[in-house]
Design a protein around this motif. Structure first.
Motif, PDB file in Angstrom:
ATOM      1  N   GLU A  36       0.826  -1.202   0.000  1.00 47.32           N
ATOM      2  CA  GLU A  36       0.000   0.000   0.000  1.00 47.32           C
ATOM      3  C   GLU A  36       0.867   1.262   0.000  1.00 47.32           C
ATOM      4  N   ALA A  64      -3.954   9.913   5.910  1.00 49.74           N
ATOM      5  CA  ALA A  64      -4.625   9.477   4.680  1.00 49.74           C
ATOM      6  C   ALA A  64      -4.219   8.051   4.317  1.00 49.74           C
ATOM      7  N   ALA A  65      -2.938   7.737   4.438  1.00 50.92           N
ATOM      8  CA  ALA A  65      -2.465   6.383   4.128  1.00 50.92           C
ATOM      9  C   ALA A  65      -3.042   5.379   5.125  1.00 50.92           C
ATOM     10  N   ASP A  67      -5.860   5.718   6.837  1.00 51.29           N
ATOM     11  CA  ASP A  67      -7.293   5.604   6.555  1.00 51.29           C
ATOM     12  C   ASP A  67      -7.546   4.728   5.330  1.00 51.29           C
ATOM     13  N   ALA A  68      -6.705   4.873   4.301  1.00 54.73           N
ATOM     14  CA  ALA A  68      -6.849   4.052   3.095  1.00 54.73           C
ATOM     15  C   ALA A  68      -6.648   2.579   3.431  1.00 54.73           C
ATOM     16  N   HIS A  69      -5.688   2.288   4.310  1.00 58.56           N
ATOM     17  CA  HIS A  69      -5.463   0.907   4.749  1.00 58.56           C
ATOM     18  C   HIS A  69      -6.703   0.372   5.463  1.00 58.56           C
ATOM     19  N   GLN A  71      -9.724   1.291   5.172  1.00 58.93           N
ATOM     20  CA  GLN A  71     -10.804   1.117   4.200  1.00 58.93           C
ATOM     21  C   GLN A  71     -10.586  -0.138   3.355  1.00 58.93           C
ATOM     22  N   ARG A  72      -9.345  -0.346   2.912  1.00 59.52           N
ATOM     23  CA  ARG A  72      -9.051  -1.505   2.058  1.00 59.52           C
ATOM     24  C   ARG A  72      -9.338  -2.821   2.775  1.00 59.52           C
TER      25      ARG A  72
END
Length: 95
Positions: A36, A64-65, A67-69, A71-72
């Protein structure tokens, strides 16, 4: 200048009847997370002291990174395999 890094540390306590499924799902979870954007460090290792406990340590470059994790993983096999298993995490920012 303060850092935007996000650190997560803690553990997940896997019940005996789910240990095999979690152990089988873990390598792909680690591989996908390390790929990621913004993942600086990611480790999930069995505890030497508590049976069924996995120690978790994560560092992401920014919120942001991280949060993206988060979410993924909601659409991942790891999420399905570990759903409902108790976790004890501390999340902090900076440094």
């Amino acid at each position: 200048m303060p850092s935007d890094k996000v650190y997560l540390q803690g553990h997940i306590d896997v019940p005996p009847d789910r240990l095999q499924a979690v152990a089988e799902a873990l390598p792909l979870h680690i591989e996908l997370t390390l790929a990621e954007p913004g993942c600086l460090f990611f480790e999930v290792v069995p505890s030497n002291d508590v049976a069924g406990r996995y120690l978790v340590s994560e560092i992401f470059s920014d919120q942001a990174a991280f949060d993206a994790h988060q979410q993924r993983i909601k659409s991942s096999e790891w999420f399905v395999v570990t759903q409902g298993i108790p976790r004890d995490y501390t999340i902090r920012k900076g440094e």
